[in-house]
Design an enzyme around this catalytic site. Structure first.
Site, short mmCIF file in Angstrom:
data_model
loop_
_atom_site.label_atom_id
_atom_site.label_comp_id
_atom_site.label_asym_id
_atom_site.label_seq_id
_atom_site.Cartn_x
_atom_site.Cartn_y
_atom_site.Cartn_z
N ILE A 1 32.38 40.90 41.06
CA ILE A 1 32.94 39.57 41.73
C ILE A 1 34.40 39.36 41.42
O ILE A 1 34.87 39.79 40.51
CB ILE A 1 32.05 38.41 41.50
CG1 ILE A 1 32.55 37.34 42.19
CG2 ILE A 1 32.15 37.99 39.92
CD1 ILE A 1 31.68 35.87 42.18
N CYS A 2 35.05 38.97 42.52
CA CYS A 2 36.53 38.84 42.40
C CYS A 2 37.51 39.97 41.85
O CYS A 2 37.48 41.00 42.22
CB CYS A 2 36.80 37.52 41.57
SG CYS A 2 38.30 36.68 41.63
#
Length: 201
Positions: A110-111
């Site tokens: 994620i991210c």
């Protein structure tokens, strides 16, 4: 070193990689559901096995170091975001990720962690997302997956799960689906509660 023996053939062994400054909120919806499930063995590890401090200031002592874990036991590897990925200051995880990807084990990022996968070429031929296409291109100059990029909160492509940094709930849902944590109906019920404040019986 962990043994090759699995805790239970019906369990999913989920390992979360932690490092100084990791974005703790990005796994905050995910981990409680995993931890309370009898189907999941959840473990946290760092490169050296020492205490780290999250972006929010939590001091966390991991279960083990990367040298102590056994890749054969890992069903799912979760990589939370953090500026360390963008700064390319994380060292020592390449061999583990390569091993898991070659065996098509689930890798969820994620991210900022998506930039690591992009830089290493893991996103070139699978559907994926990130904070923005331009973000991936800028932070990960080796990235060549433009044709597979999806402008969505979270995307699953083969064994890779990705999400942008404002989608920890969508990220959790994709992982729950990937490991069949609950029925699709129950997963969606959970999602509607935490995303939209809606609960249905």
């Amino acid at each position: 070193m962990e043994s090759n023996k699995k805790e239970n053939t019906n369990t999913e062994n989920v390992y979360i990689f932690l490092f100084d400054g990791f974005s703790d909120w990005e796994i905050a919806y995910l981990t409680p559901e995993l931890r309370k499930s009898k189907k999941i063995v959840l473990k946290y590890f760092t490169i050296d096995g020492l205490e780290i401090i999250s972006a929010g200031g939590f001091k966390i002592t991991p279960d083990l170091s990367i040298e102590e874990l056994n890749p054969a036991k890992i069903s799912v590897l979760i990589l939370p975001g953090g500026t360390a990925w963008e700064e390319k200051s994380i060292k020592g995880i390449d061999n583990l990720v390569e091993t898991l990807n070659s065996e098509k084990r689930t890798i969820a990022a994620i991210c900022g962690a998506t930039t690591y996968l992009g830089q290493k070429g893991y996103l070139d031929k699978v559907k994926h997302t990130s904070n923005a296409l331009e973000y991936l291109q800028y932070i990960a100059p080796n990235y060549k997956g433009e044709k597979e990029y999806q402008s969505d909160f979270s995307v699953t492509g083969e064994n890779i799960v990705t999400a942008n940094g404002i989608a920890p709930i969508e990220f959790a849902r994709e992982i729950f689906r990937k490991i069949n944590l609950n029925s699709e109906k129950d997963i969606e019920k959970w999602f509607q509660l935490f995303k939209n404040g809606i609960w249905t019986e």
